[in-house]
Design an enzyme around this catalytic site. Structure first.
Site, PDB file in Angstrom:
ATOM      1  CB  VAL A  19      -1.023   0.019   1.163  1.00 25.30           C
ATOM      2  CG1 VAL A  19      -2.008  -1.135   1.040  1.00 25.30           C
ATOM      3  CG2 VAL A  19      -0.332  -0.003   2.516  1.00 25.30           C
ATOM      4  CG  ASP A  43       4.749  -4.447   2.988  1.00 27.61           C
ATOM      5  OD1 ASP A  43       5.477  -5.165   3.690  1.00 27.61           O
ATOM      6  OD2 ASP A  43       5.083  -3.292   2.622  1.00 27.61           O
ATOM      7  CE1 TYR A  48       5.991   2.637   2.706  1.00 26.14           C
ATOM      8  CE2 TYR A  48       4.445   0.816   2.695  1.00 26.14           C
ATOM      9  CZ  TYR A  48       5.708   1.309   2.487  1.00 26.14           C
ATOM     10  OH  TYR A  48       6.686   0.452   2.044  1.00 26.14           O
ATOM     11  CE  LYS A  73       7.654  -2.397   4.922  1.00 27.42           C
ATOM     12  NZ  LYS A  73       6.565  -1.777   4.160  1.00 27.42           N
ATOM     13  CG  HIS A 106      10.513   1.564   6.195  1.00 24.99           C
ATOM     14  ND1 HIS A 106       9.280   2.162   6.121  1.00 24.99           N
ATOM     15  CD2 HIS A 106      10.839   1.265   4.913  1.00 24.99           C
ATOM     16  CE1 HIS A 106       8.885   2.216   4.854  1.00 24.99           C
ATOM     17  NE2 HIS A 106       9.817   1.682   4.110  1.00 24.99           N
ATOM     18  CG  ASN A 135      15.326  -0.812   2.079  1.00 24.14           C
ATOM     19  OD1 ASN A 135      15.267  -1.227   0.938  1.00 24.14           O
ATOM     20  ND2 ASN A 135      14.305  -0.165   2.649  1.00 24.14           N
ATOM     21  CD  GLN A 156       9.220  -4.973   2.514  1.00 22.35           C
ATOM     22  OE1 GLN A 156       8.964  -3.827   2.158  1.00 22.35           O
ATOM     23  NE2 GLN A 156       8.443  -5.631   3.357  1.00 22.35           N
ATOM     24  N   PRO A 184       8.394  -4.961  -7.022  1.00 20.16           N
ATOM     25  CG  PRO A 184       6.435  -6.215  -6.753  1.00 20.16           C
ATOM     26  CD  PRO A 184       7.259  -5.145  -6.091  1.00 20.16           C
ATOM     27  CG  LEU A 185       4.709  -5.224 -10.686  1.00 20.84           C
ATOM     28  CD1 LEU A 185       3.242  -4.811 -10.674  1.00 20.84           C
ATOM     29  CD2 LEU A 185       4.907  -6.443 -11.591  1.00 20.84           C
ATOM     30  NE  ARG A 233      -2.947  -1.339 -14.544  1.00 19.88           N
ATOM     31  CZ  ARG A 233      -2.371  -0.153 -14.696  1.00 19.88           C
ATOM     32  NH1 ARG A 233      -1.866   0.472 -13.655  1.00 19.88           N
ATOM     33  NH2 ARG A 233      -2.294   0.400 -15.882  1.00 19.88           N
ATOM     34  CG  ASN A 237      -0.789  -7.390 -10.235  1.00 19.81           C
ATOM     35  OD1 ASN A 237      -0.573  -7.542 -11.424  1.00 19.81           O
ATOM     36  ND2 ASN A 237      -0.703  -6.206  -9.637  1.00 19.81           N
TER      37      ASN A 237
HETATM   38  P1  NAP Z   1       5.388  -2.015  -7.609  1.00 14.09           P
HETATM   39  O1  NAP Z   1       4.427  -2.923  -6.950  1.00 14.09           O
HETATM   40  O2  NAP Z   1       6.608  -2.546  -8.244  1.00 14.09           O
HETATM   41  O3  NAP Z   1       4.656  -1.184  -8.770  1.00 14.09           O
HETATM   42  C1  NAP Z   1       3.480  -0.464  -8.570  1.00 14.09           C
HETATM   43  C2  NAP Z   1       3.191   0.264  -9.902  1.00 14.09           C
HETATM   44  O4  NAP Z   1       2.845  -0.678 -10.924  1.00 14.09           O
HETATM   45  C3  NAP Z   1       2.019   1.212  -9.777  1.00 14.09           C
HETATM   46  O5  NAP Z   1       2.325   2.325 -10.600  1.00 14.09           O
HETATM   47  C4  NAP Z   1       0.841   0.426 -10.375  1.00 14.09           C
HETATM   48  O6  NAP Z   1      -0.083   1.305 -10.974  1.00 14.09           O
HETATM   49  C5  NAP Z   1       1.528  -0.412 -11.422  1.00 14.09           C
HETATM   50  N1  NAP Z   1       0.882  -1.725 -11.640  1.00 14.09           N
HETATM   51  C6  NAP Z   1       0.550  -2.636 -10.695  1.00 14.09           C
HETATM   52  N2  NAP Z   1       0.058  -3.740 -11.262  1.00 14.09           N
HETATM   53  C7  NAP Z   1       0.050  -3.525 -12.599  1.00 14.09           C
HETATM   54  C8  NAP Z   1      -0.345  -4.295 -13.718  1.00 14.09           C
HETATM   55  N3  NAP Z   1      -0.830  -5.523 -13.556  1.00 14.09           N
HETATM   56  N4  NAP Z   1      -0.211  -3.751 -14.947  1.00 14.09           N
HETATM   57  C9  NAP Z   1       0.289  -2.503 -15.125  1.00 14.09           C
HETATM   58  N5  NAP Z   1       0.694  -1.721 -14.097  1.00 14.09           N
HETATM   59  C10 NAP Z   1       0.573  -2.228 -12.841  1.00 14.09           C
HETATM   60  O7  NAP Z   1       5.850  -0.833  -6.622  1.00 14.09           O
HETATM   61  P2  NAP Z   1       5.827  -0.585  -5.061  1.00 14.09           P
HETATM   62  O8  NAP Z   1       4.465  -0.195  -4.630  1.00 14.09           O
HETATM   63  O9  NAP Z   1       6.915   0.371  -4.775  1.00 14.09           O
HETATM   64  O10 NAP Z   1       6.225  -1.976  -4.386  1.00 14.09           O
HETATM   65  C11 NAP Z   1       5.292  -2.876  -3.836  1.00 14.09           C
HETATM   66  C12 NAP Z   1       5.225  -2.759  -2.326  1.00 14.09           C
HETATM   67  O11 NAP Z   1       6.519  -2.965  -1.737  1.00 14.09           O
HETATM   68  C13 NAP Z   1       4.840  -1.363  -1.820  1.00 14.09           C
HETATM   69  O12 NAP Z   1       3.480  -1.052  -2.003  1.00 14.09           O
HETATM   70  C14 NAP Z   1       5.272  -1.474  -0.384  1.00 14.09           C
HETATM   71  O13 NAP Z   1       4.336  -2.213   0.374  1.00 14.09           O
HETATM   72  C15 NAP Z   1       6.594  -2.221  -0.524  1.00 14.09           C
HETATM   73  N6  NAP Z   1       7.770  -1.311  -0.591  1.00 14.09           N
HETATM   74  C16 NAP Z   1       8.680  -1.345   0.414  1.00 14.09           C
HETATM   75  C17 NAP Z   1       9.799  -0.521   0.387  1.00 14.09           C
HETATM   76  C18 NAP Z   1      10.791  -0.585   1.509  1.00 14.09           C
HETATM   77  O14 NAP Z   1      11.694   0.270   1.568  1.00 14.09           O
HETATM   78  N7  NAP Z   1      10.691  -1.534   2.416  1.00 14.09           N
HETATM   79  C19 NAP Z   1      10.005   0.353  -0.687  1.00 14.09           C
HETATM   80  C20 NAP Z   1       9.054   0.386  -1.709  1.00 14.09           C
HETATM   81  C21 NAP Z   1       7.960  -0.462  -1.658  1.00 14.09           C
HETATM   82  P3  NAP Z   1      -1.627   1.384 -10.497  1.00 14.09           P
HETATM   83  O15 NAP Z   1      -1.640   1.547  -9.003  1.00 14.09           O
HETATM   84  O16 NAP Z   1      -2.142   2.570 -11.232  1.00 14.09           O
HETATM   85  O17 NAP Z   1      -2.248   0.095 -10.940  1.00 14.09           O
END
Ligand code: NAP
Length: 279
Positions: A19, A43, A48, A73, A106, A135, A156, A184-185, A233, A237
């Site tokens: 989120v 998560d 956040y 976190k 975190h 990290n 993580q 991941p994306l 989406r 996913n």
């Molecule tokens: P992510 O999941 O890699 O990517 C999210 C992006 O991809 C958003 O722009 C979303 O757009 C798009 N998306 C999602 N599914 C899609 C699909 N099927 N087709 C096309 N576009 C798609 O990025 P993230 O949110 O950074 O990472 C995931 C989670 O990891 C976070 O939410 C958080 O919980 C955690 N995180 C942790 C840290 C840390 O330091 N520990 C750092 C970053 C993230 P829409 O929302 O418009 O669909």
């Protein structure tokens, strides 16, 4: 759903929902939709600013608390023994629960050892069911593991096709720890959803680029929680357990490595900039 067991036998749903960057005013509705799709692992983080809304969505779902797996976190401005205990209490209150499934440090900055001592005690008191970090580079993770009573159960870290952290899953096994993938994306960066290699692999299985990526992470034995604000989406996913990538597919994805992370946690500039961000 597939599960990954932590060193203390806690079972984590391998696919969850992140989120980060969901504005607080949209989080409750978004998490409710994710619950409808089938997600039970969420998560979030103090930084956040949406723990309250995650808690509301879970409470209002009418589904038993035990069926959810909630991670949150502590942010570095609350590092230190006393502050961390207080921060955990605040997160419990916001999430409207009497335990957190996984509590993480975190960022690897500031007073890590006092913070970790607080996490160990919160774990022993049962307020958190598992503890870990985010990290941490392998050397810093090793340092904390060796010099602590309880070793971190999770690290993580950023993992996606452009920054793969190849074989790190094997490295962390020596400390009985598992990896979770953030970003991941690749947060949609570098035109990832139009990547020709990923598209071509997807065509073979009638799957999208996002599904291929998430499947690749699952097959590496890593926990993953993509974020999406769109229900279709979220469904896409979630729909990744009815196909399997071959060894050749996995090898082809290896070639996409760029060596360039979204966040270079070992760069002094990153440490400086993150240090300025408070909660
Ligand atoms: P992510 O999941 O890699 O990517 C999210 C992006 O991809 C958003 O722009 C979303 O757009 C798009 N998306 C999602 N599914 C899609 C699909 N099927 N087709 C096309 N576009 C798609 O990025 P993230 O949110 O950074 O990472 C995931 C989670 O990891 C976070 O939410 C958080 O919980 C955690 N995180 C942790 C840290 C840390 O330091 N520990 C750092 C970053 C993230 P829409 O929302 O418009 O669909």
């Amino acid at each position: 759903m597939q599960y990954i067991k932590l060193s203390n036998n806690i079972k984590v749903p391998q696919l969850g929902f992140g989120v980060f960057q969901i504005p607080p005013e949209k989080t409750k509705e978004t998490v409710k939709q994710a619950i409808e799709v089938g997600y039970r692992h969420f998560d979030t983080a103090q930084a956040y600013f949406n723990e309250t809304q995650v808690g509301e969505a879970i409470q209002e779902s009418g589904i038993k608390r035990e069926e959810f797996f909630i991670t949150t976190k502590v942010w570095h401005t609350n590092h230190g023994y006393e502050q961390t205990k207080k921060a955990c209490q605040e997160s419990l209150k916001k999430l409207k629960t009497d335990y957190i499934d996984l509590y993480l440090i975190h960022q690897n900055i500031g007073d890590i050892f006092s913070t970790w001592k607080a996490l160990e005690e919160l774990y022993e008191e049962g307020k958190v069911k598992a503890i870990g970090v985010c990290n941490f580079t392998p050397s810093r993770f090793t340092n904390l593991s060796i010099h602590s009573k309880i070793k971190p159960m999770v690290n993580q870290i950023e993992i996606n096709p452009f920054y793969q952290q190849d074989k790190k899953e094997d490295f962390y096994k020596q400390y009985d720890a598992v990896i979770e993938s953030w970003g991941p994306l690749a947060e949609g960066k570098n035109n990832i959803f139009n990547n020709p290699t990923l598209k071509e692999i997807g065509l073979k299985y009638d799957k999208t680029v996002a599904q291929v990526i998430l499947r690749w992470i699952i097959q590496r034995g890593i926990i993953v929680f993509p974020k999406s604000a769109k229900k279709e989406r979220m469904e896409e996913n979630y729909n990744i357990f009815d196909f399997e990538l071959t060894k050749e597919d996995m090898e082809k994805i290896k070639e996409l490595e760029t060596g360039k992370p979204i966040a270079d946690i070992d760069d002094p500039m990153f440490v400086e900039s993150i240090s300025k961000f408070g909660v």
